[in-house]
Design a protein around this motif. Sequence first.
Motif, PDB file in Angstrom:
ATOM      1  N   TYR A  26      13.796 -15.102  27.735  1.00 21.19           N
ATOM      2  CA  TYR A  26      14.133 -14.097  26.833  1.00 21.19           C
ATOM      3  C   TYR A  26      15.835 -13.844  26.646  1.00 21.19           C
ATOM      4  O   TYR A  26      16.511 -14.278  27.568  1.00 21.19           O
ATOM      5  CB  TYR A  26      13.582 -12.817  27.134  1.00 21.19           C
ATOM      6  CG  TYR A  26      12.025 -12.774  27.151  1.00 21.19           C
ATOM      7  CD1 TYR A  26      11.465 -12.445  26.180  1.00 21.19           C
ATOM      8  CD2 TYR A  26      11.595 -13.277  28.424  1.00 21.19           C
ATOM      9  CE1 TYR A  26      10.120 -12.622  26.194  1.00 21.19           C
ATOM     10  CE2 TYR A  26      10.058 -13.457  28.391  1.00 21.19           C
ATOM     11  CZ  TYR A  26       9.370 -13.164  27.284  1.00 21.19           C
ATOM     12  OH  TYR A  26       7.960 -13.145  27.531  1.00 21.19           O
ATOM     13  N   THR A  27      16.110 -13.732  25.117  1.00 24.15           N
ATOM     14  CA  THR A  27      17.662 -13.513  25.080  1.00 24.15           C
ATOM     15  C   THR A  27      17.863 -12.086  24.937  1.00 24.15           C
ATOM     16  O   THR A  27      17.157 -11.410  23.953  1.00 24.15           O
ATOM     17  CB  THR A  27      17.972 -14.148  23.778  1.00 24.15           C
ATOM     18  OG1 THR A  27      17.793 -15.838  23.926  1.00 24.15           O
ATOM     19  CG2 THR A  27      19.506 -14.161  23.501  1.00 24.15           C
ATOM     20  N   GLY A  62      12.467 -13.423  22.322  1.00 25.95           N
ATOM     21  CA  GLY A  62      11.769 -14.351  23.112  1.00 25.95           C
ATOM     22  C   GLY A  62      10.369 -14.721  22.855  1.00 25.95           C
ATOM     23  O   GLY A  62       9.879 -14.058  21.854  1.00 25.95           O
ATOM     24  N   PRO A  63       9.803 -15.488  23.607  1.00 25.75           N
ATOM     25  CA  PRO A  63       8.245 -15.786  23.576  1.00 25.75           C
ATOM     26  C   PRO A  63       7.190 -14.661  23.653  1.00 25.75           C
ATOM     27  O   PRO A  63       7.689 -13.734  24.483  1.00 25.75           O
ATOM     28  CB  PRO A  63       7.959 -16.653  24.745  1.00 25.75           C
ATOM     29  CG  PRO A  63       9.319 -16.966  25.501  1.00 25.75           C
ATOM     30  CD  PRO A  63      10.410 -15.961  24.833  1.00 25.75           C
ATOM     31  N   GLY A  64       6.280 -14.434  22.734  1.00 27.17           N
ATOM     32  CA  GLY A  64       5.422 -13.492  22.504  1.00 27.17           C
ATOM     33  C   GLY A  64       5.814 -12.434  22.012  1.00 27.17           C
ATOM     34  O   GLY A  64       5.070 -11.583  21.649  1.00 27.17           O
ATOM     35  N   ALA A 101      15.760  -4.628  29.903  1.00 31.30           N
ATOM     36  CA  ALA A 101      15.129  -5.818  28.808  1.00 31.30           C
ATOM     37  C   ALA A 101      13.767  -6.349  29.648  1.00 31.30           C
ATOM     38  O   ALA A 101      12.788  -6.520  28.678  1.00 31.30           O
ATOM     39  CB  ALA A 101      15.851  -7.038  28.592  1.00 31.30           C
ATOM     40  N   ARG A 102      13.842  -6.498  30.810  1.00 30.84           N
ATOM     41  CA  ARG A 102      12.474  -6.711  31.490  1.00 30.84           C
ATOM     42  C   ARG A 102      11.615  -5.695  31.216  1.00 30.84           C
ATOM     43  O   ARG A 102      10.350  -6.055  30.948  1.00 30.84           O
ATOM     44  CB  ARG A 102      12.917  -6.909  33.005  1.00 30.84           C
ATOM     45  CG  ARG A 102      11.405  -7.427  33.888  1.00 30.84           C
ATOM     46  CD  ARG A 102      11.737  -7.546  35.207  1.00 30.84           C
ATOM     47  NE  ARG A 102      12.854  -6.547  35.678  1.00 30.84           N
ATOM     48  CZ  ARG A 102      12.320  -5.557  36.397  1.00 30.84           C
ATOM     49  NH1 ARG A 102      10.674  -5.213  36.334  1.00 30.84           N
ATOM     50  NH2 ARG A 102      12.932  -4.556  36.911  1.00 30.84           N
ATOM     51  N   ASP A 103      11.964  -4.563  31.423  1.00 34.64           N
ATOM     52  CA  ASP A 103      10.977  -3.339  31.124  1.00 34.64           C
ATOM     53  C   ASP A 103      10.379  -3.226  29.926  1.00 34.64           C
ATOM     54  O   ASP A 103       9.149  -3.190  29.662  1.00 34.64           O
ATOM     55  CB  ASP A 103      11.545  -2.124  31.782  1.00 34.64           C
ATOM     56  CG  ASP A 103      11.866  -1.885  33.361  1.00 34.64           C
ATOM     57  OD1 ASP A 103      11.355  -2.909  33.893  1.00 34.64           O
ATOM     58  OD2 ASP A 103      12.684  -1.004  33.707  1.00 34.64           O
ATOM     59  N   LEU A 104      11.308  -3.357  29.079  1.00 33.63           N
ATOM     60  CA  LEU A 104      10.935  -3.749  27.458  1.00 33.63           C
ATOM     61  C   LEU A 104       9.974  -4.650  27.311  1.00 33.63           C
ATOM     62  O   LEU A 104       8.746  -4.407  26.685  1.00 33.63           O
ATOM     63  CB  LEU A 104      12.026  -3.598  26.615  1.00 33.63           C
ATOM     64  CG  LEU A 104      11.900  -3.632  25.263  1.00 33.63           C
ATOM     65  CD1 LEU A 104      12.806  -2.911  24.382  1.00 33.63           C
ATOM     66  CD2 LEU A 104      11.623  -5.000  24.434  1.00 33.63           C
ATOM     67  N   THR A 148       4.933 -15.071  35.030  1.00 34.84           N
ATOM     68  CA  THR A 148       5.452 -16.351  34.009  1.00 34.84           C
ATOM     69  C   THR A 148       6.658 -16.930  34.280  1.00 34.84           C
ATOM     70  O   THR A 148       7.020 -17.746  33.416  1.00 34.84           O
ATOM     71  CB  THR A 148       5.409 -15.581  32.520  1.00 34.84           C
ATOM     72  OG1 THR A 148       6.523 -14.674  32.638  1.00 34.84           O
ATOM     73  CG2 THR A 148       4.355 -15.071  32.109  1.00 34.84           C
ATOM     74  N   GLY A 149       7.383 -16.702  35.450  1.00 35.46           N
ATOM     75  CA  GLY A 149       8.494 -17.015  35.699  1.00 35.46           C
ATOM     76  C   GLY A 149       9.606 -16.828  34.515  1.00 35.46           C
ATOM     77  O   GLY A 149      10.543 -17.581  34.450  1.00 35.46           O
ATOM     78  N   ALA A 150       9.637 -15.420  34.145  1.00 35.41           N
ATOM     79  CA  ALA A 150      10.554 -15.098  33.113  1.00 35.41           C
ATOM     80  C   ALA A 150      11.949 -14.961  33.475  1.00 35.41           C
ATOM     81  O   ALA A 150      12.108 -14.705  34.482  1.00 35.41           O
ATOM     82  CB  ALA A 150      10.110 -13.884  32.589  1.00 35.41           C
ATOM     83  N   LYS A 151      12.683 -15.579  32.475  1.00 36.59           N
ATOM     84  CA  LYS A 151      14.340 -15.495  32.817  1.00 36.59           C
ATOM     85  C   LYS A 151      14.788 -14.769  31.586  1.00 36.59           C
ATOM     86  O   LYS A 151      14.320 -14.621  30.584  1.00 36.59           O
ATOM     87  CB  LYS A 151      14.687 -17.080  32.681  1.00 36.59           C
ATOM     88  CG  LYS A 151      14.410 -17.939  34.235  1.00 36.59           C
ATOM     89  CD  LYS A 151      14.802 -19.264  33.778  1.00 36.59           C
ATOM     90  CE  LYS A 151      14.216 -20.053  35.034  1.00 36.59           C
ATOM     91  NZ  LYS A 151      14.662 -21.252  35.033  1.00 36.59           N
TER      92      LYS A 151
END
Length: 83
Positions: free
Chosen positions: A7-8, A24-26, A45-48, A60-63
């Motif tokens: 995610y950007t 980002g994806p999704g 951003a992660r919480d969002l 998902t191994g999100a970055k």
Amino acid sequence: MSKSRTYTITAGRSDGWWALTVSGPGLRRSCHTQVKRLEQAEEMARDLVVTVLDADLSETGAKFELAASGEGVITRSAASFRT
């Protein structure tokens, strides 16, 4: 093993706050939020994304990649989140 999602976060100053745009994806479209200090951007951003997607990002191994501008300086950093 789940594939990684990136995610950007684009951050810019706005009246003493950092205005964040997350894409980002999704996500059907970019989402927006704000933080007082830039070091809070990745967690916010992660919480969002977790809220919008109703998903556990640890699976998902999100970055998250951060691009921020302020006072004419561009900084970039990357972080992986594990919840």
